[in-house]
Design an enzyme around this catalytic site. Sequence first.
Site, PDB file in Angstrom:
ATOM      1  N   THR A 157     -30.210  19.750  -3.389  1.00  0.00           N
ATOM      2  CA  THR A 157     -30.495  18.329  -3.128  1.00  0.00           C
ATOM      3  C   THR A 157     -29.505  17.801  -2.090  1.00  0.00           C
ATOM      4  O   THR A 157     -28.347  18.228  -2.044  1.00  0.00           O
ATOM      5  CB  THR A 157     -30.395  17.500  -4.419  1.00  0.00           C
ATOM      6  OG1 THR A 157     -29.179  17.841  -5.093  1.00  0.00           O
ATOM      7  CG2 THR A 157     -31.577  17.737  -5.325  1.00  0.00           C
ATOM      8  N   ARG A 193     -26.646  19.704  -5.887  1.00  0.00           N
ATOM      9  CA  ARG A 193     -25.312  19.437  -5.327  1.00  0.00           C
ATOM     10  C   ARG A 193     -25.225  18.052  -4.676  1.00  0.00           C
ATOM     11  O   ARG A 193     -24.166  17.523  -4.477  1.00  0.00           O
ATOM     12  CB  ARG A 193     -24.998  20.541  -4.310  1.00  0.00           C
ATOM     13  CG  ARG A 193     -23.686  20.412  -3.565  1.00  0.00           C
ATOM     14  CD  ARG A 193     -22.503  20.451  -4.533  1.00  0.00           C
ATOM     15  NE  ARG A 193     -21.256  20.344  -3.799  1.00  0.00           N
ATOM     16  CZ  ARG A 193     -20.783  19.227  -3.254  1.00  0.00           C
ATOM     17  NH1 ARG A 193     -21.476  18.116  -3.350  1.00  0.00           N
ATOM     18  NH2 ARG A 193     -19.635  19.223  -2.610  1.00  0.00           N
ATOM     19  N   LYS A 194     -26.350  17.508  -4.320  1.00  0.00           N
ATOM     20  CA  LYS A 194     -26.395  16.201  -3.641  1.00  0.00           C
ATOM     21  C   LYS A 194     -25.352  16.130  -2.528  1.00  0.00           C
ATOM     22  O   LYS A 194     -24.463  15.280  -2.514  1.00  0.00           O
ATOM     23  CB  LYS A 194     -26.235  15.036  -4.617  1.00  0.00           C
ATOM     24  CG  LYS A 194     -27.366  14.962  -5.645  1.00  0.00           C
ATOM     25  CD  LYS A 194     -27.354  13.656  -6.404  1.00  0.00           C
ATOM     26  CE  LYS A 194     -28.434  13.576  -7.453  1.00  0.00           C
ATOM     27  NZ  LYS A 194     -28.203  14.389  -8.655  1.00  0.00           N
ATOM     28  N   PHE A 195     -25.491  17.031  -1.558  1.00  0.00           N
ATOM     29  CA  PHE A 195     -24.598  17.036  -0.395  1.00  0.00           C
ATOM     30  C   PHE A 195     -24.663  15.673   0.281  1.00  0.00           C
ATOM     31  O   PHE A 195     -25.735  15.067   0.365  1.00  0.00           O
ATOM     32  CB  PHE A 195     -25.048  18.097   0.619  1.00  0.00           C
ATOM     33  CG  PHE A 195     -24.925  19.498   0.115  1.00  0.00           C
ATOM     34  CD1 PHE A 195     -23.683  20.113   0.020  1.00  0.00           C
ATOM     35  CD2 PHE A 195     -26.048  20.221  -0.264  1.00  0.00           C
ATOM     36  CE1 PHE A 195     -23.566  21.422  -0.437  1.00  0.00           C
ATOM     37  CE2 PHE A 195     -25.948  21.514  -0.724  1.00  0.00           C
ATOM     38  CZ  PHE A 195     -24.697  22.118  -0.815  1.00  0.00           C
TER      39      PHE A 195
END
Length: 485
Positions: free
Chosen positions: A342, A314-316
């Site tokens: 992620t 998701r690469k917050f």
Amino acid sequence: MPALEERIKSLVIKLHEIDALKFGDYKMKVGINSPVYFDLRVIVSHPAVMRMLAELMWDFTKSDVECQHICGVPYTALPIASIISVTANIPMLIRRKETKDYGTRKLIEGKFNKGDKCIIIEDVVTSGSSILETYRDLCNEGLDVTETIVVVDREQGGLHNLAKYGVKMRSLCTLSKIMDVLCEAGRVDSSTVQRVKDYLASSQVNLKNYIDVGVKTEVSSNRRLTMNFVQRAAEAKSPLSSRLLHLMSKKRTNLCLSADETTVKEILNLATTLGPYICMLKIHSDIIEDFSPEFTEKLVDISNNNDFLIMEDRKFADIGHIASMQYSRGYHRISSWADLVTVHPIPGDGILDGLKSAILDIPNKPIRGCFLVVEMSSKGNLCSPEYIKGALKLVSAHEDFVSGIVCQSSTTVTLPGLIQLTPGVQLVAGGDKLGQQYNSPEHVMLSLGADVAVVGRGITKAKDPTQAAVEYRDRLWAAYEKRII
Ligand code: S5P
């Protein structure tokens, strides 16, 4: 033409004349002050000496060599290697010194086939480290490096250090021989000769920073790279890191499949067929057109049956308050099914606090972890060394939750309990049209220091994804086994 010996003497005197060889008090790359200094870079301003040197090098080499390529160690030896290549009509290879931020990340320029024999040309050898770097990159590309020919051996351990790694080296002349020639020609006095002798006796350089890993690689003193996964699990502070390390060891795979498909059917199909070969399945739930809670239930079942972890990539990257809701609420309810996520460290500490707070709300408090994305695989990314350094500082306060780091360099992750995840992997180096950059399985494991390698299209777009997954798994695992001691 005079005998080789006479030609070497004339060359030494010429090198002294053009200041390629100087006496005084010089600071060396390896940190010891030297009474003698070689600066063979100056030969480019003296074409006659350059030709003399290159011809002599080739005459010295040719009777006893078999090779399809010549590779000069950057940069001083490049013109010498070029002249030899033209004179002897042997194709040249160039090893790039920079490994980052250029088009294809190709380390070796020039055309070659795996198994081709190659010799390395170097100007001066002290410890042998520059030669080992070139040797490592050539070997990693499948070349058979038969030997190294150097102009001057400073007799400070280079020959011995290289021999330890199976690298054969011959030199046109040694420092002692140079001193004898110059003394005989009246160009240096006996006190200078003595100073050099004393210096040689007290300044042997031992290369501690290299270990033998089959295909040689520099691993510095980073314990993480030589420990096995089970040993490292004992030092892991994050329960999920420990679980993943044990899982990889038991299943003998460190392959993460990036199933970047847009339908539930395709992803479940990949999970079922490739589940036996992977340690982790990574998805982007926001690109799935028919995402549903039933899909995640099925995926979790498949992961349990095949023993792999699920990562939502998701690469917050928002403030803690929003990231916590993006993690646990909305349509995807990520925290309820993804073992790992992620996270971009750009917002600072709060994002990790936010994500951790969201886990507390999940019934049964499952074990969850995250990977911090500190360096990206894409060309021109903005992850500067300062950014990476700052990002890594977030780990210590969140050791229980940060299972690892997404990055591209062997020196970024040093704690053995943290796992390095490296994307941008295909069987051959290259890239896509949108800036992605690829390295080979061996390169990411042995040179970039990956623990888990992420492969997406290299498998999903292969003619036979199962066969491709098996090949990636086997090559990655073989490289891991070579690395550990
Ligand atoms: O730096 C990165 C970080 C990630 S997580 N570079 C990447 O490519 N990724 C992810 O790895 C990317 O989002 C994609 O899911 C996968 C690479 O896919 P491939 O098809 O290029 O192997």
